[in-house]
Design a protein around this motif. Sequence first.
Motif, mmCIF file in Angstrom:
data_model
loop_
_atom_site.group_PDB
_atom_site.id
_atom_site.type_symbol
_atom_site.label_atom_id
_atom_site.label_comp_id
_atom_site.label_asym_id
_atom_site.label_seq_id
_atom_site.Cartn_x
_atom_site.Cartn_y
_atom_site.Cartn_z
ATOM 1 N N GLU A 22 0.773 -0.999 0.059
ATOM 2 C CA GLU A 22 -0.009 0.015 0.149
ATOM 3 C C GLU A 22 0.877 1.222 -0.155
ATOM 4 O OE1 GLU A 22 -3.207 0.111 2.985
ATOM 5 O OE2 GLU A 22 -3.686 -1.649 2.414
ATOM 6 N N LEU A 23 2.063 1.382 0.796
ATOM 7 C CA LEU A 23 2.918 2.331 0.930
ATOM 8 C C LEU A 23 3.399 2.556 -0.374
ATOM 9 C CD1 LEU A 23 4.321 4.433 2.498
ATOM 10 C CD2 LEU A 23 6.012 2.736 3.222
ATOM 11 N N SER A 24 4.092 1.464 -0.998
ATOM 12 C CA SER A 24 4.549 1.659 -2.371
ATOM 13 C C SER A 24 3.689 2.132 -3.566
ATOM 14 C CB SER A 24 4.756 0.070 -2.930
ATOM 15 O OG SER A 24 5.413 0.088 -4.045
ATOM 16 N N SER A 25 2.260 1.756 -3.499
ATOM 17 C CA SER A 25 1.159 2.039 -4.115
ATOM 18 C C SER A 25 0.956 3.780 -3.779
ATOM 19 C CB SER A 25 0.007 1.494 -3.820
ATOM 20 O OG SER A 25 -0.997 1.876 -4.566
ATOM 21 N N LEU A 26 0.976 4.047 -2.476
ATOM 22 C CA LEU A 26 0.826 5.485 -2.257
ATOM 23 C C LEU A 26 1.946 6.300 -2.901
ATOM 24 C CD1 LEU A 26 -0.807 5.023 1.337
ATOM 25 C CD2 LEU A 26 -2.030 5.724 -0.974
ATOM 26 N N LEU A 27 3.163 5.650 -2.793
ATOM 27 C CA LEU A 27 4.329 6.600 -3.257
ATOM 28 C C LEU A 27 4.119 6.870 -4.571
ATOM 29 C CD1 LEU A 27 7.435 4.768 -1.359
ATOM 30 C CD2 LEU A 27 6.469 7.164 -1.011
ATOM 31 N N ASP A 28 3.572 6.091 -5.267
ATOM 32 C CA ASP A 28 3.427 6.360 -6.853
ATOM 33 C C ASP A 28 1.961 7.259 -6.952
ATOM 34 O OD1 ASP A 28 5.479 4.740 -7.467
ATOM 35 O OD2 ASP A 28 4.141 2.830 -7.992
ATOM 36 N N ALA A 29 1.277 7.427 -6.317
ATOM 37 C CA ALA A 29 -0.011 8.110 -6.235
ATOM 38 C C ALA A 29 0.059 9.597 -6.870
ATOM 39 C CB ALA A 29 -0.421 8.242 -4.945
ATOM 40 N N PRO A 30 1.121 10.450 -6.617
ATOM 41 C CA PRO A 30 1.185 11.702 -7.260
ATOM 42 C C PRO A 30 1.447 11.573 -8.798
ATOM 43 C CG PRO A 30 2.722 11.733 -5.240
ATOM 44 C CD PRO A 30 2.009 10.175 -5.389
ATOM 45 N N ALA A 31 2.059 10.697 -9.209
ATOM 46 C CA ALA A 31 2.419 10.316 -10.661
ATOM 47 C C ALA A 31 1.305 9.643 -11.338
ATOM 48 C CB ALA A 31 3.701 9.417 -10.881
ATOM 49 N N LYS A 32 0.712 8.650 -10.567
ATOM 50 C CA LYS A 32 -0.692 8.120 -11.126
ATOM 51 C C LYS A 32 -1.680 9.182 -11.438
ATOM 52 C CE LYS A 32 -0.242 3.582 -9.967
ATOM 53 N NZ LYS A 32 -0.497 2.346 -9.137
ATOM 54 N N ARG A 33 -1.838 10.144 -10.452
ATOM 55 C CA ARG A 33 -2.862 11.302 -10.371
ATOM 56 C C ARG A 33 -2.473 12.233 -11.713
ATOM 57 N NH1 ARG A 33 -2.919 16.568 -8.511
ATOM 58 N NH2 ARG A 33 -5.176 17.195 -7.893
ATOM 59 N N GLU A 34 -1.254 12.526 -11.678
ATOM 60 C CA GLU A 34 -1.006 13.366 -13.041
ATOM 61 C C GLU A 34 -1.197 12.569 -14.025
ATOM 62 O OE1 GLU A 34 0.057 16.520 -12.832
ATOM 63 O OE2 GLU A 34 -0.289 16.395 -10.854
ATOM 64 N N GLN A 35 -1.205 11.266 -14.276
ATOM 65 C CA GLN A 35 -1.541 10.681 -15.300
ATOM 66 C C GLN A 35 -3.005 10.619 -15.756
ATOM 67 O OE1 GLN A 35 0.047 6.774 -14.682
ATOM 68 N NE2 GLN A 35 2.179 7.235 -15.586
ATOM 69 N N LYS A 41 -7.956 15.317 -19.130
ATOM 70 C CA LYS A 41 -8.068 16.370 -20.406
ATOM 71 C C LYS A 41 -7.921 15.861 -21.724
ATOM 72 C CE LYS A 41 -5.365 19.563 -17.218
ATOM 73 N NZ LYS A 41 -3.987 20.268 -17.131
ATOM 74 N N GLU A 42 -7.448 14.647 -21.884
ATOM 75 C CA GLU A 42 -7.454 14.042 -23.206
ATOM 76 C C GLU A 42 -8.722 13.692 -23.618
ATOM 77 O OE1 GLU A 42 -5.436 10.474 -25.850
ATOM 78 O OE2 GLU A 42 -4.386 11.164 -24.006
ATOM 79 N N VAL A 43 -9.403 13.186 -22.730
ATOM 80 C CA VAL A 43 -10.740 12.515 -22.847
ATOM 81 C C VAL A 43 -11.764 13.850 -23.036
ATOM 82 C CG1 VAL A 43 -12.676 11.481 -21.699
ATOM 83 C CG2 VAL A 43 -10.504 10.249 -21.880
ATOM 84 N N GLN A 44 -11.440 14.886 -22.584
ATOM 85 C CA GLN A 44 -12.214 15.792 -22.572
ATOM 86 C C GLN A 44 -12.250 16.707 -23.838
ATOM 87 O OE1 GLN A 44 -11.213 18.252 -19.222
ATOM 88 N NE2 GLN A 44 -12.735 17.732 -17.946
ATOM 89 N N ARG A 45 -10.965 16.608 -24.470
ATOM 90 C CA ARG A 45 -10.630 17.205 -25.844
ATOM 91 C C ARG A 45 -11.133 16.272 -26.843
ATOM 92 N NH1 ARG A 45 -6.738 16.230 -29.674
ATOM 93 N NH2 ARG A 45 -5.808 14.945 -28.531
ATOM 94 N N HIS A 46 -11.363 14.976 -26.673
ATOM 95 C CA HIS A 46 -11.878 14.388 -27.576
ATOM 96 C C HIS A 46 -13.357 14.206 -27.566
ATOM 97 C CE1 HIS A 46 -8.678 11.248 -28.217
ATOM 98 N NE2 HIS A 46 -8.120 12.215 -28.434
#
Length: 172
Positions: A22-35, A41-46
Amino acid sequence: TLESERQKASRLEEQLQIWKQELSSLLDAPAKREQLIARRKEVQRHQLLLCQTRDAIAGWKALTAKLREKQRIFQAAAETAQAAREFYNRCSDAFLAEQAGILAQELREGVPCRVCGAVHHPNPACKSEQAPTQAQLNEARSRAEQAREAAQTASEVCAGLKAKQEAAEADI
């Protein structure tokens, strides 16, 4: 007891592994959030592009329908112009063919003929009952010209709509 402590330690070890994941997953959270934000944004543009395309297609369909309607009007105007032109030509031919009879109507004994100058008119030409008058010929010419102008206007309207329709199609 020792066995119960081992089981407890094993459970704690399993829980510790879960928390590490979970901690490892949470450490990736900011990058996943940005993705996810970028993906949203891409879906909205489409979605915007789809809406614009849908609106463009609707506009193209409306232009196409209007063009078809105006083409029908042009076709009718062109047929009317053709018929009016043919009628005028027949009137003109008949009028010209009857000129001798038309001129003969004006002949008076003792008055010189406008064509030959003779003052005696022993056998004047007769005018046909169907011969058009100058006024009828002028009216036929006027109607033919009006019909030609109407067809020309309808043609120009069609050309303008066709250009708009083709531009809309290119945009799609």
